[in-house]
Design a protein around this motif. Structure first.
Motif, PDB file in Angstrom:
ATOM      1  N   THR A 245      -6.726  18.299   1.026  1.00 36.56           N
ATOM      2  CA  THR A 245      -7.245  17.227   1.871  1.00 36.56           C
ATOM      3  C   THR A 245      -6.313  16.026   1.760  1.00 36.56           C
ATOM      4  N   ILE A 246      -6.423  15.126   2.699  1.00 34.41           N
ATOM      5  CA  ILE A 246      -5.654  13.881   2.670  1.00 34.41           C
ATOM      6  C   ILE A 246      -6.647  12.745   2.488  1.00 34.41           C
ATOM      7  N   ILE A 247      -6.370  11.888   1.506  1.00 30.97           N
ATOM      8  CA  ILE A 247      -7.252  10.767   1.193  1.00 30.97           C
ATOM      9  C   ILE A 247      -6.445   9.478   1.290  1.00 30.97           C
ATOM     10  N   ASP A 248      -6.969   8.511   2.012  1.00 34.02           N
ATOM     11  CA  ASP A 248      -6.275   7.239   2.203  1.00 34.02           C
ATOM     12  C   ASP A 248      -6.562   6.222   1.099  1.00 34.02           C
ATOM     13  N   ASP A 249      -7.643   6.410   0.382  1.00 32.10           N
ATOM     14  CA  ASP A 249      -8.090   5.435  -0.616  1.00 32.10           C
ATOM     15  C   ASP A 249      -7.650   5.844  -2.021  1.00 32.10           C
ATOM     16  N   GLY A 250      -6.714   5.090  -2.594  1.00 34.52           N
ATOM     17  CA  GLY A 250      -6.228   5.380  -3.939  1.00 34.52           C
ATOM     18  C   GLY A 250      -7.328   5.311  -4.985  1.00 34.52           C
ATOM     19  N   GLY A 251      -8.312   4.428  -4.783  1.00 32.48           N
ATOM     20  CA  GLY A 251      -9.436   4.325  -5.709  1.00 32.48           C
ATOM     21  C   GLY A 251     -10.263   5.595  -5.723  1.00 32.48           C
ATOM     22  N   GLU A 252     -10.421   6.203  -4.559  1.00 27.47           N
ATOM     23  CA  GLU A 252     -11.176   7.457  -4.460  1.00 27.47           C
ATOM     24  C   GLU A 252     -10.433   8.575  -5.194  1.00 27.47           C
ATOM     25  N   VAL A 253      -9.112   8.601  -5.046  1.00 25.98           N
ATOM     26  CA  VAL A 253      -8.295   9.609  -5.732  1.00 25.98           C
ATOM     27  C   VAL A 253      -8.413   9.434  -7.243  1.00 25.98           C
ATOM     28  N   LEU A 254      -8.285   8.209  -7.712  1.00 25.23           N
ATOM     29  CA  LEU A 254      -8.376   7.929  -9.144  1.00 25.23           C
ATOM     30  C   LEU A 254      -9.745   8.314  -9.687  1.00 25.23           C
ATOM     31  N   ALA A 255     -10.794   7.966  -8.967  1.00 25.94           N
ATOM     32  CA  ALA A 255     -12.156   8.310  -9.397  1.00 25.94           C
ATOM     33  C   ALA A 255     -12.324   9.826  -9.493  1.00 25.94           C
ATOM     34  N   MET A 256     -11.763  10.538  -8.527  1.00 26.68           N
ATOM     35  CA  MET A 256     -11.840  11.994  -8.514  1.00 26.68           C
ATOM     36  C   MET A 256     -11.140  12.590  -9.742  1.00 26.68           C
ATOM     37  N   LEU A 257      -9.934  12.081 -10.027  1.00 23.51           N
ATOM     38  CA  LEU A 257      -9.178  12.576 -11.173  1.00 23.51           C
ATOM     39  C   LEU A 257      -9.873  12.248 -12.495  1.00 23.51           C
ATOM     40  N   LEU A 258     -10.385  11.029 -12.622  1.00 26.29           N
ATOM     41  CA  LEU A 258     -11.084  10.648 -13.849  1.00 26.29           C
ATOM     42  C   LEU A 258     -12.369  11.444 -14.040  1.00 26.29           C
ATOM     43  N   ASN A 259     -13.072  11.694 -12.943  1.00 24.15           N
ATOM     44  CA  ASN A 259     -14.290  12.503 -13.016  1.00 24.15           C
ATOM     45  C   ASN A 259     -13.985  13.886 -13.572  1.00 24.15           C
TER      46      ASN A 259
ATOM     47  N   MET B 270       0.839  -1.184   0.000  1.00 24.42           N
ATOM     48  CA  MET B 270       0.000   0.000   0.000  1.00 24.42           C
ATOM     49  C   MET B 270       0.878   1.240   0.000  1.00 24.42           C
ATOM     50  N   LEU B 271       0.507   2.236  -0.749  1.00 20.22           N
ATOM     51  CA  LEU B 271       1.294   3.448  -0.877  1.00 20.22           C
ATOM     52  C   LEU B 271       1.108   4.414   0.274  1.00 20.22           C
ATOM     53  N   GLY B 272       0.020   4.359   0.965  1.00 18.32           N
ATOM     54  CA  GLY B 272      -0.232   5.305   2.037  1.00 18.32           C
ATOM     55  C   GLY B 272      -1.258   6.338   1.625  1.00 18.32           C
ATOM     56  N   SER B 273      -1.166   7.501   2.224  1.00 22.78           N
ATOM     57  CA  SER B 273      -2.141   8.565   1.978  1.00 22.78           C
ATOM     58  C   SER B 273      -1.722   9.445   0.806  1.00 22.78           C
ATOM     59  N   PHE B 274      -2.704  10.114   0.247  1.00 21.67           N
ATOM     60  CA  PHE B 274      -2.489  11.040  -0.861  1.00 21.67           C
ATOM     61  C   PHE B 274      -2.909  12.428  -0.416  1.00 21.67           C
ATOM     62  N   VAL B 275      -2.079  13.425  -0.695  1.00 16.46           N
ATOM     63  CA  VAL B 275      -2.450  14.810  -0.449  1.00 16.46           C
ATOM     64  C   VAL B 275      -3.036  15.334  -1.749  1.00 16.46           C
ATOM     65  N   MET B 276      -4.280  15.729  -1.703  1.00 17.25           N
ATOM     66  CA  MET B 276      -4.959  16.260  -2.885  1.00 17.25           C
ATOM     67  C   MET B 276      -5.185  17.749  -2.689  1.00 17.25           C
ATOM     68  N   GLU B 277      -4.905  18.517  -3.725  1.00 17.66           N
ATOM     69  CA  GLU B 277      -5.168  19.954  -3.700  1.00 17.66           C
ATOM     70  C   GLU B 277      -5.873  20.345  -4.978  1.00 17.66           C
ATOM     71  N   THR B 278      -6.710  21.344  -4.872  1.00 12.57           N
ATOM     72  CA  THR B 278      -7.371  21.893  -6.047  1.00 12.57           C
ATOM     73  C   THR B 278      -7.507  23.391  -5.874  1.00 12.57           C
ATOM     74  N   ARG B 279      -7.459  24.089  -6.980  1.00 15.12           N
ATOM     75  CA  ARG B 279      -7.587  25.548  -6.973  1.00 15.12           C
ATOM     76  C   ARG B 279      -8.819  25.912  -7.785  1.00 15.12           C
ATOM     77  N   LEU B 280      -9.735  26.625  -7.151  1.00 14.06           N
ATOM     78  CA  LEU B 280     -10.955  27.077  -7.816  1.00 14.06           C
ATOM     79  C   LEU B 280     -10.800  28.550  -8.156  1.00 14.06           C
TER      80      LEU B 280
END
Length: 94
Positions: A23-37, A1-11
């Motif tokens: 935000t910090i996200i522990d689930d890589g699948g959630e990060v991938l879904a967010m990026l693909l969305n 497992m890679l660990g947590s991901f720091v996600m940032e976005t600028r609006l």
């Protein structure tokens, strides 16, 4: 497992300003879904529970990461041009 991901976005706002969230996200699948969305549908992530870090980006007196690395590698002197391998080995020797 890679660990947590720091996600940032600028609006971006209509007046040319912006708000940046993190935000910090522990689930890589959630990060991938967010990026693909965003990539496929242009939908930015929901930032309701994210931390607003905009003010931390606007501090003029804060030292940038690059400045801190220069200080660490060169003891506060004007940095010389150093190949990355040499710079890393210098940092490891300290």
């Amino acid at each position: 497992m890679l660990g947590s991901f720091v996600m940032e976005t600028r609006l971006l706002d209509e007046d040319g300003t912006f708000t940046q969230y993190s935000t910090i996200i522990d689930d890589g699948g959630e990060v991938l879904a967010m990026l693909l969305n965003y990539w496929e549908h242009g939908e930015p992530p929901l930032t309701d529970h994210w931390k607003d870090i905009t003010k931390s980006l606007n501090k003029r007196d804060s030292m940038s990461l690059l400045d801190r690395l220069r200080h660490f590698l060169h003891s506060g002197k004007t940095p010389e041009q150093v190949p990355i391998d040499e710079a890393i080995s210098r940092g490891m020797r300290r």
